[in-house]
Design a protein around this motif. Sequence first.
Motif, PDB file in Angstrom:
ATOM      1  N   GLN A 194      51.224  56.879  67.378  1.00  0.00           N
ATOM      2  CA  GLN A 194      50.007  56.195  67.822  1.00  0.00           C
ATOM      3  C   GLN A 194      50.034  54.755  67.322  1.00  0.00           C
ATOM      4  OE1 GLN A 194      45.229  56.518  67.021  1.00  0.00           O
ATOM      5  NE2 GLN A 194      46.301  58.423  67.550  1.00  0.00           N
ATOM      6  N   CYS A 195      49.927  53.825  68.255  1.00  0.00           N
ATOM      7  CA  CYS A 195      50.007  52.414  67.887  1.00  0.00           C
ATOM      8  C   CYS A 195      49.089  51.587  68.774  1.00  0.00           C
ATOM      9  CB  CYS A 195      51.437  51.905  68.005  1.00  0.00           C
ATOM     10  SG  CYS A 195      52.144  52.133  69.641  1.00  0.00           S
ATOM     11  N   GLN A 196      48.775  50.406  68.288  1.00  0.00           N
ATOM     12  CA  GLN A 196      47.927  49.492  69.050  1.00  0.00           C
ATOM     13  C   GLN A 196      48.734  48.865  70.177  1.00  0.00           C
ATOM     14  OE1 GLN A 196      46.095  46.492  66.630  1.00  0.00           O
ATOM     15  NE2 GLN A 196      44.809  45.719  68.262  1.00  0.00           N
ATOM     16  N   TYR A 197      48.137  48.845  71.378  1.00  0.00           N
ATOM     17  CA  TYR A 197      48.845  48.270  72.511  1.00  0.00           C
ATOM     18  C   TYR A 197      47.855  47.876  73.592  1.00  0.00           C
ATOM     19  CZ  TYR A 197      52.333  47.786  76.265  1.00  0.00           C
ATOM     20  OH  TYR A 197      53.136  47.301  77.279  1.00  0.00           O
ATOM     21  N   SER A 198      47.968  46.642  74.041  1.00  0.00           N
ATOM     22  CA  SER A 198      47.152  46.132  75.135  1.00  0.00           C
ATOM     23  C   SER A 198      47.836  44.899  75.693  1.00  0.00           C
ATOM     24  CB  SER A 198      45.742  45.765  74.636  1.00  0.00           C
ATOM     25  OG  SER A 198      45.780  44.576  73.862  1.00  0.00           O
ATOM     26  N   MET A 199      47.249  44.317  76.723  1.00  0.00           N
ATOM     27  CA  MET A 199      47.780  43.070  77.270  1.00  0.00           C
ATOM     28  C   MET A 199      47.830  41.972  76.213  1.00  0.00           C
ATOM     29  SD  MET A 199      45.946  42.831  81.001  1.00  0.00           S
ATOM     30  CE  MET A 199      46.336  43.950  82.336  1.00  0.00           C
ATOM     31  N   TYR A 200      46.944  42.044  75.213  1.00  0.00           N
ATOM     32  CA  TYR A 200      46.885  41.019  74.180  1.00  0.00           C
ATOM     33  C   TYR A 200      47.587  41.419  72.883  1.00  0.00           C
ATOM     34  CZ  TYR A 200      43.410  38.551  77.012  1.00  0.00           C
ATOM     35  OH  TYR A 200      42.754  37.855  78.020  1.00  0.00           O
ATOM     36  N   GLU A 201      48.071  42.644  72.797  1.00  0.00           N
ATOM     37  CA  GLU A 201      48.775  43.113  71.597  1.00  0.00           C
ATOM     38  C   GLU A 201      49.979  43.929  72.057  1.00  0.00           C
ATOM     39  OE1 GLU A 201      50.570  43.676  68.776  1.00  0.00           O
ATOM     40  OE2 GLU A 201      48.715  42.801  68.000  1.00  0.00           O
ATOM     41  N   ARG A 202      51.170  43.322  71.949  1.00  0.00           N
ATOM     42  CA  ARG A 202      52.341  43.911  72.603  1.00  0.00           C
ATOM     43  C   ARG A 202      53.488  44.200  71.641  1.00  0.00           C
ATOM     44  NH1 ARG A 202      52.656  40.856  78.419  1.00  0.00           N
ATOM     45  NH2 ARG A 202      54.276  42.445  78.709  1.00  0.00           N
ATOM     46  N   MET A 203      53.131  44.488  70.388  1.00  0.00           N
ATOM     47  CA  MET A 203      54.171  44.785  69.398  1.00  0.00           C
ATOM     48  C   MET A 203      54.924  46.079  69.707  1.00  0.00           C
ATOM     49  SD  MET A 203      52.467  43.613  65.768  1.00  0.00           S
ATOM     50  CE  MET A 203      53.933  44.144  64.880  1.00  0.00           C
ATOM     51  N   LEU A 204      54.313  46.953  70.501  1.00  0.00           N
ATOM     52  CA  LEU A 204      54.993  48.191  70.880  1.00  0.00           C
ATOM     53  C   LEU A 204      56.258  47.904  71.667  1.00  0.00           C
ATOM     54  CD1 LEU A 204      55.175  51.289  71.394  1.00  0.00           C
ATOM     55  CD2 LEU A 204      53.648  50.930  73.350  1.00  0.00           C
ATOM     56  N   GLU A 205      56.220  46.879  72.505  1.00  0.00           N
ATOM     57  CA  GLU A 205      57.336  46.583  73.388  1.00  0.00           C
ATOM     58  C   GLU A 205      58.558  46.143  72.585  1.00  0.00           C
ATOM     59  OE1 GLU A 205      55.887  43.754  76.222  1.00  0.00           O
ATOM     60  OE2 GLU A 205      54.381  45.144  77.034  1.00  0.00           O
ATOM     61  N   GLY A 206      59.717  46.524  73.055  1.00  0.00           N
ATOM     62  CA  GLY A 206      60.932  46.136  72.357  1.00  0.00           C
ATOM     63  C   GLY A 206      61.480  47.277  71.518  1.00  0.00           C
ATOM     64  N   GLU A 207      61.822  46.983  70.259  1.00  0.00           N
ATOM     65  CA  GLU A 207      62.541  47.940  69.420  1.00  0.00           C
ATOM     66  C   GLU A 207      61.765  49.232  69.183  1.00  0.00           C
ATOM     67  OE1 GLU A 207      64.792  48.229  65.073  1.00  0.00           O
ATOM     68  OE2 GLU A 207      63.731  46.390  65.648  1.00  0.00           O
ATOM     69  N   LEU A 208      60.455  49.126  68.938  1.00  0.00           N
ATOM     70  CA  LEU A 208      59.683  50.335  68.655  1.00  0.00           C
ATOM     71  C   LEU A 208      59.661  51.265  69.860  1.00  0.00           C
ATOM     72  CD1 LEU A 208      57.915  52.111  66.929  1.00  0.00           C
ATOM     73  CD2 LEU A 208      55.947  50.678  67.540  1.00  0.00           C
ATOM     74  N   GLN A 209      59.362  50.727  71.037  1.00  0.00           N
ATOM     75  CA  GLN A 209      59.317  51.570  72.227  1.00  0.00           C
ATOM     76  C   GLN A 209      60.688  52.135  72.557  1.00  0.00           C
ATOM     77  OE1 GLN A 209      56.269  52.320  74.671  1.00  0.00           O
ATOM     78  NE2 GLN A 209      57.763  53.875  74.136  1.00  0.00           N
ATOM     79  N   ASP A 210      61.722  51.332  72.385  1.00  0.00           N
ATOM     80  CA  ASP A 210      63.085  51.824  72.626  1.00  0.00           C
ATOM     81  C   ASP A 210      63.408  52.985  71.694  1.00  0.00           C
ATOM     82  OD1 ASP A 210      63.431  49.926  74.589  1.00  0.00           O
ATOM     83  OD2 ASP A 210      64.573  48.537  73.319  1.00  0.00           O
ATOM     84  N   THR A 211      63.002  52.864  70.437  1.00  0.00           N
ATOM     85  CA  THR A 211      63.244  53.922  69.461  1.00  0.00           C
ATOM     86  C   THR A 211      62.538  55.210  69.869  1.00  0.00           C
ATOM     87  OG1 THR A 211      63.519  52.350  67.628  1.00  0.00           O
ATOM     88  CG2 THR A 211      62.915  54.616  67.049  1.00  0.00           C
ATOM     89  N   LEU A 212      61.285  55.092  70.281  1.00  0.00           N
ATOM     90  CA  LEU A 212      60.519  56.280  70.673  1.00  0.00           C
ATOM     91  C   LEU A 212      61.133  56.956  71.894  1.00  0.00           C
ATOM     92  CD1 LEU A 212      56.931  54.822  70.155  1.00  0.00           C
ATOM     93  CD2 LEU A 212      58.145  56.420  68.661  1.00  0.00           C
ATOM     94  N   LEU A 213      61.577  56.156  72.852  1.00  0.00           N
ATOM     95  CA  LEU A 213      62.211  56.720  74.051  1.00  0.00           C
ATOM     96  C   LEU A 213      63.523  57.408  73.703  1.00  0.00           C
ATOM     97  CD1 LEU A 213      61.528  53.797  76.549  1.00  0.00           C
ATOM     98  CD2 LEU A 213      60.515  56.086  76.625  1.00  0.00           C
TER      99      LEU A 213
END
Length: 331
Positions: A194-213
Motif C-alpha cells: 500500500q503506497c501513496q499514488y496520484s497524478m501529483y504523487e508518482r513515487m510508485l512509478e519506476g523501480e518500486l512498481q517494477d519490483t512489485l510486478l
Amino acid sequence: MNEYMASNRRYETMTYHRCGRSGLKLPAISLGLWHNFGGIDVQDNGRRMLRRAFDLGITHFDLANNYGPPPGSAEETFGQLWRKDFGAYRDEMIVSTKAGYRMWPGPYGEWGSRKSMLASLDQSLKRLNMEYVDIYYSHRFDKETPLEETMSALDQAVRQGKALYVGISNYGPEETREAVSILRQLGTPCLIHQCQYSMYERMLEGELQDTLLEEGVGTIAYSPLAGGLLTDRYLNGVPEDSRAAGASIFLKREDVTTEKLAKSRKLQELAAQRGQSLAQMAIAWVLRHGRVTSALIGVSKEEQIDDIAKLLDNPSFSSTELDHIERILGE
C-alpha cells in the motif's frame, strides 16, 4: 438479527482485480477509514457510508490501529457497525488493518518489533470484534529493527489464524524486495503493498512498481485524489470549511498552490470532455494500466461513494488523452 440487508445487485457493476499472483480479488475501489469513522464523528454517517459502499460491491475496508481520531476509534466504530449490519456477510468482506505508527506510549507502541506488531494486532482484533483480519500490514519500514523480525511477526500472525494475508505499506524498493524475499522463505507470501499514488504523487512509478510486478505483489494506492486537490473542491481556491483551511494531516493550505490549481482546472476540462468528474477521472487514471489492483478512497458522505463508483462507466483512456494529461502535469 441484522437490520441491514445488502443489495442483491451489489456485484453487478463493480470490477474486481486479482491481487498479484494470489487467488484473492479486490474491488477496483476500496474504502479507507482513515478519518470520518473516528470517535469524534457521527456514527450514523459512517454506517450509511459502509452500507452504501457494500451495496455498490466495495468489499474491501481498510483500517489501521491508529485511525480515528482518537487512535483506535475507527476500528471500534467499524467493529460495532459490522456486528450490527454485516455479521452475515463476513465471508464477503476483506478487512485490513496495520501497525507501525505510534499507537500507545512507551517503546512498544510503534515501529516494527515482534512485541509491537503482535500486541497491536491483538488490540485491533478486540476493537474490531473479529477473530481475524483478512490482511495485516507492516505500516512503515523500521530501520532500527531487523526486517526478519518484522516479517516473522507477520508470518506468525497468519500461522496463529489472526490474519489470512500480510502486506507492507510505505516501503521503498529495496526494503520491499527484501521483505518479499523473507516472507517467501517463511512460507507466507507478501500479498500487497500500500503506497501513496496520484497524478501529483508518482513515487510508485519506476523501480518500486517494477519490483512489485516482478515479485507478483499487488498494489493498492492511497490518496488517489491528492487529499482533495483532484476534485472540484479546490478549483477556485481554499474554502473556509475545507481540510486545507484547518489543521488537516491530509492537505495543508500551502499544498494548494497556484500551479496545482491551474493544472487541476485543465484536468477538470478534460474530465468533462470524457463525461466524468475530476475525481472519477483521477481514480480511473490511477487504475489505467492494470498495475494497481485497487484505489483506496476516503469519503465523508455516501454521495461521494456514488460519484466515484461511476468511473467504472468509463475506465479507459485513449493514448491521446493520456498524452494530454502528461502535458498538463508537466507544465
